[in-house]
Enzyme design. Structure first.
Site, short mmCIF file in Angstrom:
data_model
loop_
_atom_site.label_atom_id
_atom_site.label_comp_id
_atom_site.label_asym_id
_atom_site.label_seq_id
_atom_site.Cartn_x
_atom_site.Cartn_y
_atom_site.Cartn_z
N ASN A 9 -45.33 -33.09 33.99
CA ASN A 9 -44.17 -33.96 33.77
C ASN A 9 -43.09 -33.14 33.07
OD1 ASN A 9 -42.35 -35.93 32.98
ND2 ASN A 9 -43.72 -36.90 31.50
N LYS A 11 -40.15 -33.97 32.35
CA LYS A 11 -39.22 -34.79 31.56
C LYS A 11 -37.77 -34.41 31.91
CE LYS A 11 -42.88 -35.47 28.28
NZ LYS A 11 -43.32 -35.68 26.91
N HIS A 96 -44.24 -44.54 31.21
CA HIS A 96 -44.40 -43.47 30.22
C HIS A 96 -43.89 -43.96 28.86
CE1 HIS A 96 -43.85 -39.71 28.07
NE2 HIS A 96 -44.71 -39.19 28.93
N GLU A 98 -42.11 -42.66 26.74
CA GLU A 98 -40.69 -42.38 26.47
C GLU A 98 -39.79 -43.38 27.19
OE1 GLU A 98 -40.81 -38.20 27.43
OE2 GLU A 98 -42.04 -37.85 25.65
N GLU A 166 -52.24 -41.78 27.13
CA GLU A 166 -51.47 -40.87 26.29
C GLU A 166 -51.17 -41.53 24.94
OE1 GLU A 166 -49.06 -37.90 28.85
OE2 GLU A 166 -47.92 -39.74 28.70
N GLY A 172 -46.13 -34.29 22.61
CA GLY A 172 -45.05 -33.36 22.25
C GLY A 172 -45.33 -32.52 21.02
N SER A 214 -50.08 -33.25 24.22
CA SER A 214 -50.29 -31.90 23.69
C SER A 214 -51.45 -31.15 24.34
CB SER A 214 -50.45 -31.95 22.17
OG SER A 214 -49.27 -32.48 21.59
P1 PGA Z 1 -46.80 -33.22 26.00
O1 PGA Z 1 -46.29 -34.48 26.83
O2 PGA Z 1 -47.80 -32.50 26.86
O3 PGA Z 1 -45.58 -32.42 25.75
O4 PGA Z 1 -47.45 -33.76 24.76
C1 PGA Z 1 -47.19 -35.28 27.54
C2 PGA Z 1 -46.44 -36.43 28.15
O5 PGA Z 1 -45.57 -37.02 27.49
O6 PGA Z 1 -46.69 -36.77 29.32
#
Ligand code: PGA
Length: 254
Positions: A9, A11, A96, A98, A166, A172, A214
């Site tokens: 992803n 983003k 997601h 976010e 998640e 992140g 992460s």
């Molecule tokens: P990350 O993001 O691997 O940077 O923690 C995962 C995600 O939000 O899908």
């Protein structure tokens, strides 16, 4: 044995199509050697057409990071499931954290899931608690996310469903901040239990459950083997080809 699934992803990255092509080129060669891992790359919408058109291989399939719940019409700024399908997109990330942080609720996520499944694309339903409390109310929170999102989803449509667990507090950061494999496994069992309350056992067991938050090359091995997940949803590490390719090969060998 079913293939593992790794979804990258991107983003809202990178900022130019030149960089997007560069990252993609850095991933596609490593991906071409994989036998036990399926790879989905979910770039921002604007890069999808050129990446899809420029790719001659078969190993990578394309995903989108979001979708409108409507099919077409006066919805400024939105992109619909039929449009994504027409681009060649096969997977759509829905709900997601976010997006949820920007105001999406379980009802909207539900409509988006139906929209994606209605186009016979695979919906990657993201769930995850914002924080963990002593009373473990996050179990109820997660159950509501699943039950509402899957309302009126037919058992036959579950073939096109992936759940990405998640925990928001683990997103992140870096490998050491990811959820512990044992805890991930516990959550996988819980999610399966919720699914078996909604569907026949055989159907419920067939839904792949991914972990995200992460994931890096430094923790991919223990997460996949001890966490007992079907794969990963990878954020920041998917923008660094070397790091992402290492994750792919670790999962391929696991
Ligand atoms: P990350 O993001 O691997 O940077 O923690 C995962 C995600 O939000 O899908």
């Amino acid at each position: 044995m079913k293939k593992k699934l790794i979804i990258g992803n991107w983003k809202m990255n990178p900022v130019s199509s030149r960089e997007a092509r560069k990252i993609f080129t850095g991933i596609k060669t490593a991906a071409s050697a994989l036998k036990k891992v399926g790879v989905v790359i979910a770039p921002p919408f604007v890069f999808l057409p050129e990446l899809v058109k420029g790719y001659r291989g078969k190993k990578i399939v394309f995903g989108a990071q979001d979708v409108s719940f409507e099919q077409k019409g006066s919805y400024t700024g939105e992109v619909s499931a039929p449009m994504l399908k027409d681009f060649g997109v096969k997977y759509v990330i829905v709900g997601h954290s976010e997006r949820r942080a920007l105001g999406e609720n379980n009802e909207l996520v539900h409509k988006k899931v139906l929209s994606v499944l209605g186009q016979h694309m695979t919906a990657v339903l993201c769930i995850g608690e914002r924080e963990r409390d002593r009373d473990a109310t996050y179990f109820t929170f997660l159950k509501a996310q699943i039950v509402t999102a899957l309302r009126s989803v037919e058992p036959t449509q579950l073939k096109k469903l992936v759940i990405a667990y998640e925990p928001v507090w683990a997103i992140g950061k870096s490998a050491k901040d990811a959820m512990k494999p044992h805890d991930i496994h516990q959550m996988v069992v819980f999610i399966r239990k919720v699914l078996t309350e909604l569907y026949e056992k055989k159907v419920a067991l067939s839904v792949p459950i991914l972990y995200g938050g992460s994931v890096e090359s430094g923790n991919a091995e223990t997460l996949i083997t001890e966490g007992e997940v079907a794969g990963f949803l990878v954020g920041h590490a998917s923008l660094e080809p070397q790091e992402f390719n290492d994750i792919l090969s670790i999962v391929e060998r696991s």
